[in-house]
Design an enzyme around this catalytic site. Sequence first.
Site, PDB file in Angstrom:
ATOM      1  N   ASP A   9       0.869  -1.158   0.000  1.00 36.47           N
ATOM      2  CA  ASP A   9       0.000   0.000   0.000  1.00 36.47           C
ATOM      3  C   ASP A   9       0.921   1.227   0.000  1.00 36.47           C
ATOM      4  OD1 ASP A   9      -2.338   1.654   0.443  1.00 36.47           O
ATOM      5  OD2 ASP A   9      -1.691   1.780   2.535  1.00 36.47           O
ATOM      6  N   ASP A  11      -0.151   5.174   0.927  1.00 36.13           N
ATOM      7  CA  ASP A  11      -0.416   6.100   2.031  1.00 36.13           C
ATOM      8  C   ASP A  11      -0.537   5.332   3.342  1.00 36.13           C
ATOM      9  OD1 ASP A  11      -0.927   7.450  -0.365  1.00 36.13           O
ATOM     10  OD2 ASP A  11      -2.288   8.847   0.613  1.00 36.13           O
ATOM     11  N   ASP A 167      -1.706  -0.849   5.834  1.00 36.37           N
ATOM     12  CA  ASP A 167      -2.045  -0.359   7.168  1.00 36.37           C
ATOM     13  C   ASP A 167      -3.543  -0.275   7.416  1.00 36.37           C
ATOM     14  OD1 ASP A 167      -2.258   1.935   5.321  1.00 36.37           O
ATOM     15  OD2 ASP A 167      -2.632   3.084   7.144  1.00 36.37           O
TER      16      ASP A 167
END
Length: 214
Positions: A9, A11, A167
């Site tokens: 991922d 961001d 996240d």
Amino acid sequence: MSARAVIFDLDGTLLDTLEDLADAGNNVLAALGYPTHPMESYKQFVGDGVAMLVRRALPEDAQHDFDRALERMREEYATHWKVKTRPYPGIAEMLDALVAKGVPLSVLSNKPDKFCQLTMEHFFSRWPWAAVMGESEKYPRKPDPTGAKAIAEKLGIPPGDFLFLGDSPMDVKCALGAGMTPVGATWGFRERATLEAAGGKVFIDRPQELLRLI
């Protein structure tokens, strides 16, 4: 684990983009006459694409202004995407070590593809990337696993041989849907408990810990 490749991922995993996103969002809200939010609130707004960020940031009684706010957000973020954004500590060293091991690296983000490509070129151009995908009409946003499966097909590596480091619950669900192993980045925008609730079982607290899973 028999992992041979990694999807990241962007961001909240490779990059701390929160301040730039919050500044852009708050500038839009203020310009339209709506209350702004503390930066910490944006941790709950991000992760599902820019449209959902705008919808969450707008007051409930201002959803009629969504289209105007979304257009302004895209314009505002175009001038804010690299003001305060930085890679998290340890990311560069982790990428160096993975490249030295010959591990193919890819990115799958819900950030609009234009900004995803710009961001990757600006911050991570010195590393080789097998695939970089942001939100577009071609592939549905995470947690839909289509993008992750497309990366596996492009690389010619079975999905079961991938780690997917992210996240958010969207990353966990996307990885599981694609038949990959989700790895939770605990330094990101969401708490570990939310990743566990989505089905996450493997977590790392520092980027270098990923090397132990390869």
